[in-house]
Write an enzyme that holds these catalytic residues in place. Structure first.
Site, PDB file in Angstrom:
ATOM      1  CE1 TYR A 177      38.738 -29.467  -1.639  1.00 48.21           C
ATOM      2  CE2 TYR A 177      37.708 -31.550  -1.033  1.00 48.21           C
ATOM      3  CZ  TYR A 177      38.264 -30.341  -0.680  1.00 48.21           C
ATOM      4  OH  TYR A 177      38.320 -30.016   0.627  1.00 48.21           O
ATOM      5  CG  ASP A 210      41.480 -24.269  11.963  1.00 52.26           C
ATOM      6  OD1 ASP A 210      41.723 -25.459  11.643  1.00 52.26           O
ATOM      7  OD2 ASP A 210      41.782 -23.783  13.068  1.00 52.26           O
ATOM      8  CG  ASP A 260      60.893 -46.989 -26.055  1.00 52.20           C
ATOM      9  OD1 ASP A 260      60.462 -48.010 -25.501  1.00 52.20           O
ATOM     10  OD2 ASP A 260      60.156 -46.112 -26.550  1.00 52.20           O
TER      11      ASP A 260
HETATM   12  C1  SPV Z   1      56.106 -43.969 -24.616  1.00 54.05           C
HETATM   13  O1  SPV Z   1      55.937 -43.016 -23.840  1.00 54.05           O
HETATM   14  O2  SPV Z   1      56.929 -44.861 -24.393  1.00 54.05           O
HETATM   15  C2  SPV Z   1      55.287 -44.082 -25.811  1.00 54.05           C
HETATM   16  C3  SPV Z   1      54.760 -42.872 -26.427  1.00 54.05           C
HETATM   17  O3  SPV Z   1      55.125 -45.176 -26.297  1.00 54.05           O
HETATM   18  S1  SPV Z   1      55.868 -42.395 -27.650  1.00 54.05           S
HETATM   19  O4  SPV Z   1      57.187 -42.234 -27.039  1.00 54.05           O
HETATM   20  O5  SPV Z   1      55.381 -41.145 -28.205  1.00 54.05           O
HETATM   21  O6  SPV Z   1      55.913 -43.435 -28.670  1.00 54.05           O
HETATM   22 MG    MG Z   2      56.369 -46.654 -25.535  1.00 56.47          MG
END
Ligand code: SPV
Ligand code: MG
Length: 432
Positions: A43, A91, A205
């Site tokens: 909810y 309400d 990354d």
């Molecule tokens: C991220 O979101 O950074 C992850 C998941 O580690 S993945 O990109 O699928 O590795």
């Molecule tokens: Mg990651």
């Protein structure tokens, strides 16, 4: 004597609730429903007082004749058993997401001649303050941190959505929809993805965005939200550093860190074997988990071990062997990842792991195997599903198209029709 029913899920009784009870008393015998913890999380509230204590609290209000448990957000269970003559409510449920609940209650009552009574919603300075205090309480580290474990025990599958900024955090916090079954639905938790946190900064990354910056992202999000946070800790870094990360995350109110069993330069898992990536040895990674568990100060925090055996094509047996070892080392959960389009290998892992371990939470990230539904995953023993990058991937093409449109027409008018109005965007942000 007529019966009057009203449903509460509040942690604090204020003038608004007392007004409802007073109005109800004028009509007959007053029965208060206590919305169960399970229903309340779907909810709009995560209660900080458990249902058994709330039942007692509601029973002590002057004018309440009895209290019952309401297990269904849509009132089906209580209306069927009590058959109240009236259901009374502020309400405020005439509009917004709650209006679907009201319509459902109206139709249930109509079937036997019952009636919904809407009374003016009490909204004064005191009620505003209590609402704010309740929200603020949920955002405090000690409440937020334990909420993930609570959710795992309360819901068939915890749904986490990525957030990488205050704004995306707000979206995850506030997006509520009316699901197919007429019930309201929302995300349970937030995933602070290394991929999206890095992408937002225009960086790859590869653990390049350092922890200080990652913590800053967490703080941007915790400042404006209350939902629990699962942090993507990449490899966890050096064990000597990871122990400090654990303490900081606990202090920030994060519920869980997920670390992956890789070593050396980490690349995003979705590259798989297209790039050079090295899996950490079982011993090395188990030591990191054990050190993290030893460093942790709260009982609530979770260290979840992410297994990359399927990503790096090391096979199912390797993945299962690692899962066993990492649980033994103290991991509070296992994340299994795959980049296949079909969910088969993930499901095989879950079934085989569940056959030998009934309790350890399983986490999955269905980015590639995206046809599988949450309930199918839950049927195979999955406890947490993470939608790891969809908000970032949704925003990027929209922003790119807008930039191109403005360049093309040398003005903003043509782009404007696709954009959220300024009025809407400013109402998304709460002012104190
Ligand atoms: C991220 O979101 O950074 C992850 C998941 O580690 S993945 O990109 O699928 O590795
Ligand atoms: Mg990651």
């Amino acid at each position: 004597m007529k019966t009057v029913y009203t449903c509460f899920c509040t942690d604090v009784i204020h003038a608004g609730h007392l007004n409802i009870i007073n109005e109800a008393r004028k009509l007959g015998k007053v029965i208060v429903g206590c919305l169960s913890d399970k229903a309340a999380i779907r909810y709009n509230r995560f209660t900080t007082i458990p249902e058994d204590e709330r039942i007692k609290m509601y029973g002590m209000i002057d004018g309440v004749d009895s209290v019952v448990m309401q297990n269904e957000m849509l009132y089906d269970d209580v209306i069927e058993s009590i058959h109240p003559d009236y259901v009374i409510h502020g309400d405020n449920w005439l509009s917004g997401a709650e209006s679907v609940i009201r319509s459902h209650v109206v139709s249930l009552l109509e079937s036997y001649g019952g009636q919904v009574i809407d009374i003016p919603y009490t909204y004064n300075e005191e009620v505003r303050r209590i609402d704010l205090q309740l929200k603020e309480k949920l955002s405090m580290p000690e409440y937020r941190r334990k909420r993930l474990r609570q959710l795992i025990s309360l819901t068939p599958i915890v749904k986490a959505m990525e957030a990488h900024s205050g704004l995306t955090g707000l979206l995850v916090e506030k997006t509520v929809i009316e699901g197919e079954n007429g019930k309201l639905d929302q995300f349970d938790a937030m995933w602070i993805s290394s991929l999206c946190d890095s992408t937002a900064k225009g960086k790859p990354d590869i653990e390049l965005v350092d922890m200080t910056s990652r913590f800053r992202t967490i703080e941007d999000i915790t400042e404006v939200t209350t939902k629990p946070i699962i942090f993507d800790g990449d490899t966890g870094g050096l064990t000597e550093h990871f122990v400090y990360t654990v303490r900081t995350l606990e202090r920030l109110g994060v519920s869980a860190v997920i670390i992956e069993d890789k070593t050396g330069l980490k690349k995003n898992s979705l590259f798989g074997t297209e790039v050079k990536q090295t899996q950490a040895s079982i011993e090395e990674f188990s030591e990191k988990i054990a050190a993290g568990k030893k460093a942790q100060l709260t009982d609530d925090f979770m260290i979840i071990a992410r297994i990359e055996s399927l990503i790096l094509e090391q096979g199912m047996e390797d993945a299962l062997m690692r899962a066993r070892a990492f649980v033994k080392a103290g991991a509070d959960g296992i994340m299994i990842h795959s980049r296949r389009k079909e969910p088969d290998e993930i499901l095989e892992f879950c079934d085989r792991f569940r056959a030998e371990d009934k309790d350890t939470p399983i986490v999955v990230v269905p980015t590639s195997f995206n046809t599988i539904t949450e309930s199918e995953l839950a049927d195979h023993g999955v406890n947490i599903v993470i939608y790891a990058n969809q908000l970032t991937r949704a925003a990027f093409p929209a922003m790119q198209k807008t930039a191109e449109t403005i360049l093309k027409y040398h003005r903003a008018k043509e782009a404007d029709d696709q954009l959220m109005s300024i009025k809407k965007i400013i109402t998304l942000i709460d002012e104190i």
